[in-house]
Design a protein around this motif. Structure first.
Motif, PDB file in Angstrom:
ATOM      1  N   THR A  72      -1.315  -2.585  13.611  1.00 11.93           N
ATOM      2  CA  THR A  72      -1.201  -3.581  12.548  1.00 11.93           C
ATOM      3  C   THR A  72      -0.793  -2.887  11.259  1.00 11.93           C
ATOM      4  O   THR A  72      -0.987  -1.675  11.090  1.00 11.93           O
ATOM      5  CB  THR A  72      -2.521  -4.350  12.350  1.00 11.93           C
ATOM      6  OG1 THR A  72      -2.302  -5.437  11.440  1.00 11.93           O
ATOM      7  CG2 THR A  72      -3.615  -3.443  11.782  1.00 11.93           C
ATOM      8  N   ILE A  73      -0.190  -3.664  10.372  1.00 14.56           N
ATOM      9  CA  ILE A  73       0.137  -3.180   9.032  1.00 14.56           C
ATOM     10  C   ILE A  73      -0.111  -4.337   8.081  1.00 14.56           C
ATOM     11  O   ILE A  73       0.313  -5.472   8.332  1.00 14.56           O
ATOM     12  CB  ILE A  73       1.600  -2.669   8.941  1.00 14.56           C
ATOM     13  CG1 ILE A  73       1.892  -2.153   7.538  1.00 14.56           C
ATOM     14  CG2 ILE A  73       2.599  -3.716   9.384  1.00 14.56           C
ATOM     15  CD1 ILE A  73       3.234  -1.416   7.421  1.00 14.56           C
ATOM     16  N   ASN A  74      -0.843  -4.066   7.003  1.00 14.01           N
ATOM     17  CA  ASN A  74      -1.269  -5.118   6.089  1.00 14.01           C
ATOM     18  C   ASN A  74      -0.467  -5.120   4.797  1.00 14.01           C
ATOM     19  O   ASN A  74      -0.099  -4.076   4.268  1.00 14.01           O
ATOM     20  CB  ASN A  74      -2.754  -4.950   5.735  1.00 14.01           C
ATOM     21  CG  ASN A  74      -3.654  -5.103   6.948  1.00 14.01           C
ATOM     22  OD1 ASN A  74      -3.336  -5.835   7.885  1.00 14.01           O
ATOM     23  ND2 ASN A  74      -4.782  -4.414   6.937  1.00 14.01           N
ATOM     24  N   ASN A  75      -0.207  -6.315   4.313  1.00 14.80           N
ATOM     25  CA  ASN A  75       0.382  -6.499   2.987  1.00 14.80           C
ATOM     26  C   ASN A  75      -0.638  -7.194   2.105  1.00 14.80           C
ATOM     27  O   ASN A  75      -1.139  -8.258   2.441  1.00 14.80           O
ATOM     28  CB  ASN A  75       1.657  -7.352   3.087  1.00 14.80           C
ATOM     29  CG  ASN A  75       2.130  -7.803   1.713  1.00 14.80           C
ATOM     30  OD1 ASN A  75       2.122  -7.033   0.763  1.00 14.80           O
ATOM     31  ND2 ASN A  75       2.531  -9.058   1.611  1.00 14.80           N
ATOM     32  N   ASP A  76      -0.964  -6.602   0.974  1.00 10.68           N
ATOM     33  CA  ASP A  76      -1.936  -7.194   0.050  1.00 10.68           C
ATOM     34  C   ASP A  76      -1.298  -7.711  -1.232  1.00 10.68           C
ATOM     35  O   ASP A  76      -1.997  -8.108  -2.155  1.00 10.68           O
ATOM     36  CB  ASP A  76      -3.018  -6.155  -0.299  1.00 10.68           C
ATOM     37  CG  ASP A  76      -3.851  -5.789   0.919  1.00 10.68           C
ATOM     38  OD1 ASP A  76      -4.279  -6.706   1.638  1.00 10.68           O
ATOM     39  OD2 ASP A  76      -4.048  -4.581   1.159  1.00 10.68           O
ATOM     40  N   ARG A  77       0.028  -7.703  -1.286  1.00 12.80           N
ATOM     41  CA  ARG A  77       0.732  -8.142  -2.506  1.00 12.80           C
ATOM     42  C   ARG A  77       1.429  -9.470  -2.242  1.00 12.80           C
ATOM     43  O   ARG A  77       2.337  -9.556  -1.415  1.00 12.80           O
ATOM     44  CB  ARG A  77       1.755  -7.080  -2.929  1.00 12.80           C
ATOM     45  CG  ARG A  77       1.141  -5.720  -3.240  1.00 12.80           C
ATOM     46  CD  ARG A  77       2.235  -4.681  -3.457  1.00 12.80           C
ATOM     47  NE  ARG A  77       3.109  -5.055  -4.569  1.00 12.80           N
ATOM     48  CZ  ARG A  77       4.259  -4.441  -4.837  1.00 12.80           C
ATOM     49  NH1 ARG A  77       4.689  -3.454  -4.048  1.00 12.80           N
ATOM     50  NH2 ARG A  77       4.987  -4.814  -5.858  1.00 12.80           N
ATOM     51  N   LYS A  78       1.009 -10.514  -2.954  1.00 12.66           N
ATOM     52  CA  LYS A  78       1.585 -11.840  -2.740  1.00 12.66           C
ATOM     53  C   LYS A  78       3.077 -11.869  -3.021  1.00 12.66           C
ATOM     54  O   LYS A  78       3.827 -12.625  -2.399  1.00 12.66           O
ATOM     55  CB  LYS A  78       0.857 -12.872  -3.610  1.00 12.66           C
ATOM     56  CG  LYS A  78      -0.559 -13.169  -3.154  1.00 12.66           C
ATOM     57  CD  LYS A  78      -1.180 -14.288  -3.961  1.00 12.66           C
ATOM     58  CE  LYS A  78      -2.575 -14.620  -3.434  1.00 12.66           C
ATOM     59  NZ  LYS A  78      -3.203 -15.722  -4.205  1.00 12.66           N
ATOM     60  N   LYS A  79       3.534 -11.041  -3.964  1.00 17.69           N
ATOM     61  CA  LYS A  79       4.956 -11.004  -4.290  1.00 17.69           C
ATOM     62  C   LYS A  79       5.789 -10.458  -3.139  1.00 17.69           C
ATOM     63  O   LYS A  79       7.002 -10.677  -3.086  1.00 17.69           O
ATOM     64  CB  LYS A  79       5.190 -10.159  -5.550  1.00 17.69           C
ATOM     65  CG  LYS A  79       4.687 -10.802  -6.830  1.00 17.69           C
ATOM     66  CD  LYS A  79       5.042  -9.959  -8.040  1.00 17.69           C
ATOM     67  CE  LYS A  79       4.582 -10.626  -9.329  1.00 17.69           C
ATOM     68  NZ  LYS A  79       4.925  -9.821 -10.533  1.00 17.69           N
ATOM     69  N   GLU A  80       5.143  -9.729  -2.230  1.00 20.56           N
ATOM     70  CA  GLU A  80       5.851  -9.160  -1.087  1.00 20.56           C
ATOM     71  C   GLU A  80       5.618  -9.966   0.185  1.00 20.56           C
ATOM     72  O   GLU A  80       5.911  -9.494   1.286  1.00 20.56           O
ATOM     73  CB  GLU A  80       5.397  -7.714  -0.865  1.00 20.56           C
ATOM     74  CG  GLU A  80       5.790  -6.770  -1.991  1.00 20.56           C
ATOM     75  CD  GLU A  80       7.297  -6.716  -2.195  1.00 20.56           C
ATOM     76  OE1 GLU A  80       8.012  -6.634  -1.175  1.00 20.56           O
ATOM     77  OE2 GLU A  80       7.757  -6.775  -3.350  1.00 20.56           O
TER      78      GLU A  80
END
Length: 316
Positions: free
Chosen positions: A68-76
């Motif tokens: 898994t890989i997480n994104n925590d930035r809403k802009k991304e």
């Protein structure tokens, strides 16, 4: 031939719990190479990440790796960016994209992969048994035409091998061509048209896009993130915006571009008289990113060797 199953997730906790075991069961028998399942997660607000963690820790299949890989930035956030992140850590020769509301039949892999023996094949689409309004609709193959200044796409008969595009929710893609073409274009985020765009670019670049009705998946459209998380007017606005992006980015035939411009007054007047404000808002949103569209066009067209008219004629 090593495989990477990409399952992009956003608030799909319940769908992952239901469908991921079915994916694991379907790919567990694959013996022609390594298998990994990559679950890129946008900033989910439900319990998705704990669910994914439990699947990774409890994985009982020795021949399957779960990442898994997480994104925590809403802009991304957005479907294209999320898929591209998953592909970025994938190692497989073939990328199989499955939405979280999709689960495959046990024998879907073999017919899907056999077509990649031809090195010019970029992507192969699955047959979707789509659950819509209490009915089962067979989808997966598409056709297209250029009408009234825009690309029109629609479902096609499922008894043929060619298709206008391969769905980003149930299809297989050759990774080295994916990387050459730059992956999904995030201009289309948060959703829609990114898979049509990529399939079209691939065909204009000389690659084949196919469909195999023997590779079957079930698609529970009514349970998907778009229907659950976004209202109808927003979805329409984004869909209209992305129609403009597609034409401005991909169409290089002068006849079709002139046709697009000449039909615009008709479309604007029709939208005003009918109160179709999402169309006008979609146009404004596209105008606001015209510089980005132009740059994306320059990157794409350097690979084009086939004309728009040829691609559309083949897929009409």
């Amino acid at each position: 031939m090593n495989l990477s199953i990409i399952i992009p997730n956003y608030n799909g906790e319940k769908l992952l719990q239901k469908n991921l075991p079915l994916v694991l069961e379907a790919v567990n028998t694959y013996k022609r190479g390594r298998v990994e399942i990559v679950i890129p997660d946008d900033p989910s607000t439900d319990n998705s990440r704990n669910v994914i963690k439990k699947f990774i820790e409890g994985n009982k299949y020795r021949n399957i790796t779960i990442l898994t890989i997480n994104n925590d930035r809403k802009k991304e956030a957005g479907f294209s960016k999320n898929v591209n992140r998953g592909v970025g850590i994938a190692t497989g020769d073939i990328l199989i994209l499955l939405n979280s509301d999709v689960y495959p039949n046990k024998d879907f892999l073999e017919p899907l992969l056999n077509g990649f023996e031809d090195e010019r094949v970029f992507a192969i689409g699955c047959l979707d048994e789509s659950h819509e309004n209490g009915k089962k609709v067979l989808r997966g193959r598409g056709t297209g035409s250029f009408k009234r200044g825009f690309l029109a796409h629609r479902a096609g008969e499922i008894d043929q091998k060619t298709t206008f595009w391969v769905s980003g929710g149930s299809g297989a893609f050759r990774r080295k061509i994916w990387e050459k073409l730059g992956g999904f274009d995030p201009l289309y985020d948060p959703f829609y048209w990114e898979d049509i765009d990529m399939s079209y670019r691939a065909q204009k670049s000389g690659y084949k896009v196919l469909f195999d009705s023997r590779s079957v998946v079930t698609h529970e459209h009514e349970k998907g993130t778009v229907k659950e998380m976004f209202d109808e007017q927003f979805v329409k606005k984004i869909s209209y915006r992305n129609q403009f992006i597609f034409v401005w980015k991909n169409i290089t035939d002068s006849k079709l571009l002139i046709e697009h411009v000449l039909w615009l007054p008709y479309h604007f007047l029709k939208a005003i008289l009918s109160g179709d404000w999402p169309f006008l808002k979609g146009f404004i949103l596209a105008i606001l990113i015209i510089d980005k569209i132009s740059k994306s066009r320059q990157s794409a067209e350097k690979f084009f060797i086939i004309s728009d008219l040829e691609v559309i004629k083949i897929n009409g």
